[in-house]
Design a protein around this motif. Structure first.
Motif, mmCIF file in Angstrom:
data_model
loop_
_atom_site.group_PDB
_atom_site.id
_atom_site.type_symbol
_atom_site.label_atom_id
_atom_site.label_comp_id
_atom_site.label_asym_id
_atom_site.label_seq_id
_atom_site.Cartn_x
_atom_site.Cartn_y
_atom_site.Cartn_z
ATOM 1 N N LEU A 1 0.826 -1.214 0.000
ATOM 2 C CA LEU A 1 0.000 0.000 0.000
ATOM 3 C C LEU A 1 0.863 1.268 0.000
ATOM 4 O O LEU A 1 0.582 2.221 -0.726
ATOM 5 N N ILE A 2 1.924 1.237 0.811
ATOM 6 C CA ILE A 2 2.812 2.409 0.866
ATOM 7 C C ILE A 2 3.440 2.636 -0.511
ATOM 8 O O ILE A 2 3.434 3.746 -1.044
ATOM 9 N N PHE B 1 15.012 6.833 7.019
ATOM 10 C CA PHE B 1 14.418 7.707 8.031
ATOM 11 C C PHE B 1 13.836 6.841 9.152
ATOM 12 O O PHE B 1 13.349 5.738 8.892
ATOM 13 N N ASN B 2 13.892 7.353 10.385
ATOM 14 C CA ASN B 2 13.270 6.638 11.502
ATOM 15 C C ASN B 2 11.762 6.859 11.477
ATOM 16 O O ASN B 2 11.303 7.982 11.311
ATOM 17 N N ASP B 3 11.049 5.773 11.617
ATOM 18 C CA ASP B 3 9.585 5.884 11.626
ATOM 19 C C ASP B 3 9.058 5.579 13.029
ATOM 20 O O ASP B 3 9.809 5.162 13.905
ATOM 21 N N PHE B 4 7.801 5.798 13.226
ATOM 22 C CA PHE B 4 7.176 5.429 14.507
ATOM 23 C C PHE B 4 5.967 4.557 14.196
ATOM 24 O O PHE B 4 5.510 4.511 13.044
ATOM 25 N N LEU B 5 5.481 3.852 15.203
ATOM 26 C CA LEU B 5 4.328 2.968 14.990
ATOM 27 C C LEU B 5 3.070 3.639 15.543
ATOM 28 O O LEU B 5 3.115 4.332 16.556
ATOM 29 N N VAL B 6 1.985 3.426 14.861
ATOM 30 C CA VAL B 6 0.709 3.981 15.305
ATOM 31 C C VAL B 6 -0.217 2.809 15.605
ATOM 32 O O VAL B 6 -0.231 1.817 14.858
ATOM 33 N N GLU B 7 -0.962 2.906 16.697
ATOM 34 C CA GLU B 7 -1.871 1.801 17.003
ATOM 35 C C GLU B 7 -3.232 2.071 16.373
ATOM 36 O O GLU B 7 -3.876 3.086 16.651
ATOM 37 N N VAL B 8 -3.621 1.198 15.470
ATOM 38 C CA VAL B 8 -4.930 1.330 14.823
ATOM 39 C C VAL B 8 -5.699 0.037 15.059
ATOM 40 O O VAL B 8 -5.267 -1.034 14.627
ATOM 41 N N ALA B 9 -6.819 0.147 15.741
ATOM 42 C CA ALA B 9 -7.685 -1.008 16.054
ATOM 43 C C ALA B 9 -6.874 -2.165 16.650
ATOM 44 O O ALA B 9 -7.013 -3.318 16.247
ATOM 45 N N GLY B 10 -6.014 -1.839 17.550
ATOM 46 C CA GLY B 10 -5.261 -2.873 18.256
ATOM 47 C C GLY B 10 -4.016 -3.354 17.533
ATOM 48 O O GLY B 10 -3.214 -4.101 18.080
ATOM 49 N N ALA B 11 -3.847 -2.925 16.264
ATOM 50 C CA ALA B 11 -2.671 -3.380 15.506
ATOM 51 C C ALA B 11 -1.640 -2.248 15.426
ATOM 52 O O ALA B 11 -2.008 -1.072 15.418
ATOM 53 N N GLN B 12 -0.376 -2.632 15.390
ATOM 54 C CA GLN B 12 0.694 -1.648 15.260
ATOM 55 C C GLN B 12 0.921 -1.386 13.761
ATOM 56 O O GLN B 12 1.292 -2.283 13.011
ATOM 57 N N VAL B 13 0.680 -0.174 13.354
ATOM 58 C CA VAL B 13 0.788 0.177 11.926
ATOM 59 C C VAL B 13 1.932 1.179 11.758
ATOM 60 O O VAL B 13 2.046 2.127 12.550
ATOM 61 N N PRO B 14 2.802 0.990 10.740
ATOM 62 C CA PRO B 14 3.871 1.970 10.548
ATOM 63 C C PRO B 14 3.315 3.359 10.220
ATOM 64 O O PRO B 14 2.345 3.480 9.444
ATOM 65 N N GLY B 15 3.913 4.382 10.796
ATOM 66 C CA GLY B 15 3.451 5.759 10.587
ATOM 67 C C GLY B 15 3.413 6.146 9.124
ATOM 68 O O GLY B 15 2.513 6.873 8.676
ATOM 69 N N VAL B 16 4.373 5.618 8.343
ATOM 70 C CA VAL B 16 4.451 6.007 6.927
ATOM 71 C C VAL B 16 3.231 5.520 6.141
ATOM 72 O O VAL B 16 2.846 6.135 5.147
ATOM 73 N N LEU B 17 2.627 4.430 6.614
ATOM 74 C CA LEU B 17 1.428 3.947 5.912
ATOM 75 C C LEU B 17 0.308 4.986 6.042
ATOM 76 O O LEU B 17 -0.334 5.362 5.053
ATOM 77 N N ILE B 18 0.121 5.469 7.258
ATOM 78 C CA ILE B 18 -0.922 6.477 7.491
ATOM 79 C C ILE B 18 -0.558 7.781 6.761
ATOM 80 O O ILE B 18 -1.373 8.350 6.022
ATOM 81 N N ALA B 19 0.697 8.227 6.946
ATOM 82 C CA ALA B 19 1.109 9.516 6.370
ATOM 83 C C ALA B 19 1.032 9.490 4.844
ATOM 84 O O ALA B 19 0.554 10.447 4.215
ATOM 85 N N SER B 20 1.520 8.382 4.239
ATOM 86 C CA SER B 20 1.511 8.341 2.770
ATOM 87 C C SER B 20 0.084 8.251 2.241
ATOM 88 O O SER B 20 -0.256 8.869 1.230
#
Lengths: 305, 236
Positions: free
Chosen positions: A9-10, A128-147
């Motif tokens: 997806l990214i 680049f260093n990324d961070f993880l975002v919690e979405v519905a209990g799952a850890q999602v890479p920040g770049v997925l959301i941002a992109s």
């Protein structure tokens, strides 16, 4: 598998932004722009520099990358492609774009060396260093959301510009028939300049997300060209909507299929084979690509004003 | 009052000169017919005056202002309109969309006012508004193209063979309309026309072009009376 899908997806989000810009170059100046991948790298280095100097996350550098990529693309248009518009054939324009690719790519190499000396950071094969975002209990890479958010926001803005503004109407008119457009008082050079700025800006924005997933250097953009051209061909050459659809089809199938093949013991080095196969199949089955399936020539210019 | 002054104009494409030194003047409210054999440079002359081909030397003055190097979109805003022989409408759009593009930088109220005024001159336009251009006949397309060029209220309209794709009856009507352009709207017209006799009959001045140069410039009646010129170059 979830990570593969996230990666797909990214990658597709980046490809969509890149393919739309490539389509704009094709539509305005009939040029298959081999320098388009380098504009993504302009974005990478602009964002990297700003994030190091200002001490902020690369995400905060997206506007800087957007402007830098747009300006480089605008310069290429004003200095090279505008003077050649309507005077050079397709092959000449393609070769010229290859020359521009070399100029930008090797300028980036020089810049990478200078940046390394100046800022004391690695400027090749870095991430680049990324961070993880919690979405519905799952850890999602920040770049997925941002992109995803950036791609949707930018493509929607482009749609609004093209179909809801006078400038957009002028852009579509100039693309369909530049001679007629200028006889009607439309400044074709100016509206094409806007298109080229946007093409570069979208590519550079896409570039910012790249080092979150892969190690990059000034040649990385060049190596993505095949996928960009595949997205544009599969989507339908000259169709912006088709390019977006093509980008997701190529991005997801490339990533998922190469993962599946790797599971069967086939090297991921064969990944470009999948991309070439997609181009060949499209040209054999539906030469006008996906957009050819939903309507005839100029469907996207015909939409309501 | 002189509206358009073209002085020793040399123009063409790339390195090739097609128009090799033409001088002409167009006054307010007059029709100038540009006639001559095929390939004599009539269409190139119009393109050069509008700035869409290469000008080698000479000058073009419009309303007293030197516009020789001015880009075409600015000429259009100054009050000059050019109607090419082909490709004068956006094929894939509706008539209404074409008109919106023709007046894309006009304000909404200006646009409505101009459209009303154009539609009162070309009443057929209202029936065509929501049709796609590709479904229109040759005559209807000419009406749309002419409407587009009139939308900015020009003082000079340059028409490149407006009757070329029309049946004889429609061609006659088109020429009648060109006269009305001058008489009712006060617009000056430069008319390039293959049908020399029809064009000369409705015009105030005539330019005979042969091999890129002006072979005759003056009153249409004088050109028709010159049997040698009329027979050799116009087949009359």
């Amino acid at each position: 598998m979830l990570d593969v899908l996230a990666g797909a997806l990214i990658y597709s989000n980046l490809l969509a932004l890149l393919a739309v810009g490539l389509s704009l170059a094709l539509l305005t100046c009939r040029v298959s722009n081999f320098a388009h991948g380098d504009l993504a790298m302009v974005g990478v280095y602009a964002a990297y520099t700003f994030s190091v100097v200002a001490g902020v996350t690369p995400y905060a550098s997206i506007p800087v990358a957007f402007a830098a990529g747009g300006l480089v693309s605008l310069l290429a248009y004003l200095v090279v492609f505008e003077p050649l518009r309507g005077r050079a054939d397709l092959v000449t324009l393609m070769v010229v774009s290859m020359a521009i690719d070399m100029v930008i790519r090797y300028s980036l190499h020089v810049y990478a060396d200078l940046m390394q000396q100046w800022l004391k950071v690695y400027t090749r094969l870095f991430m680049f260093n990324d961070f993880l975002v919690e979405v519905a209990g799952a850890q999602v890479p920040g770049v997925l959301i941002a992109s995803a958010v950036s791609t949707v926001a930018l493509l929607l803005s482009l749609y609004m510009l093209l179909y809801k503004t006078k400038l957009g109407a002028a852009m579509r008119a100039a693309i369909e028939d530049p001679n007629l457009a200028q006889t009607l008082g439309i400044n074709v050079k100016r509206v094409f300049a806007v298109s080229w700025f946007l093409a570069g800006a979208l590519a550079a924005t896409a570039g910012v997300f790249l080092p979150f997933r892969v190690m990059v250097n000034p040649d990385t953009g060049w190596s993505m060209l095949l996928s960009m051209f595949a997205a544009v061909t599969v989507g339908g050459i000259g169709s912006i909507g088709g390019s977006v659809a093509g980008a997701y089809l190529i991005g997801i199938s490339e990533t998922v299929l190469s993962y599946q093949l790797a599971g069967l013991g086939v090297s991921t080095a064969y990944r470009p084979l999948l991309t070439f196969a997609a181009i060949i199949c499209t040209l054999l089955v539906s030469p006008r690509g996906l957009s050819g399936l939903w309507s005839g020539k100029g469907w996207w210019i015909r939409r309501r004003f | 009052m002189i509206l358009l002054e073209v002085e020793s104009l040399r123009a063409g494409y790339g390195k090739i000169e097609i128009v090799t030194g033409v001088t002409l003047e167009v006054d307010n409210r007059e029709i100038v017919a540009v006639v001559g054999p095929n390939g004599s440079g009539k269409s190139t002359l119009l393109k050069a005056v509008f700035g869409i081909c290469r000008i080698f030397s000479g000058s073009v003055l419009f309303k007293g202002e030197d516009i020789t190097r001015m880009p075409p979109h600015k000429r259009s805003r100054l009050g000059m309109a050019y109607l090419p022989q082909t490709g004068n409408v956006f094929e894939s759009l509706t008539v209404w969309e074409n008109l919106l593009l023709a007046g894309y930088d006009l304000r909404k109220d200006e646009m409505e006012e101009r459209l009303e005024s154009v539609a009162s001159f070309l009443p057929e336009l209202k029936e065509l508004l929501h049709r796609r251009v590709k479904t229109l006949s040759g005559g209807e397309r000419q009406i749309v193209a002419l409407s587009m060029s009139l939308l900015r209220n020009p003082s000079l309209v340059m028409l490149d063979e407006p009757t070329a794709a029309l049946a004889p009856r429609l061609a006659k009507q088109a020429l009648k309309r060109i006269v009305e352009l001058r008489d009712e709207l006060g617009v000056a017209v430069v008319l390039v026309e293959q049908n020399a006799l029809s064009a000369l009959e409705v015009s105030d001045k005539a330019l005979l072009m042969v091999s890129g140069t002006a072979r005759f410039w003056g009153k249409p009646s004088e050109l028709l009376e010159d049997r040698e010129l009329a027979k050799t170059y116009l087949g009359l």
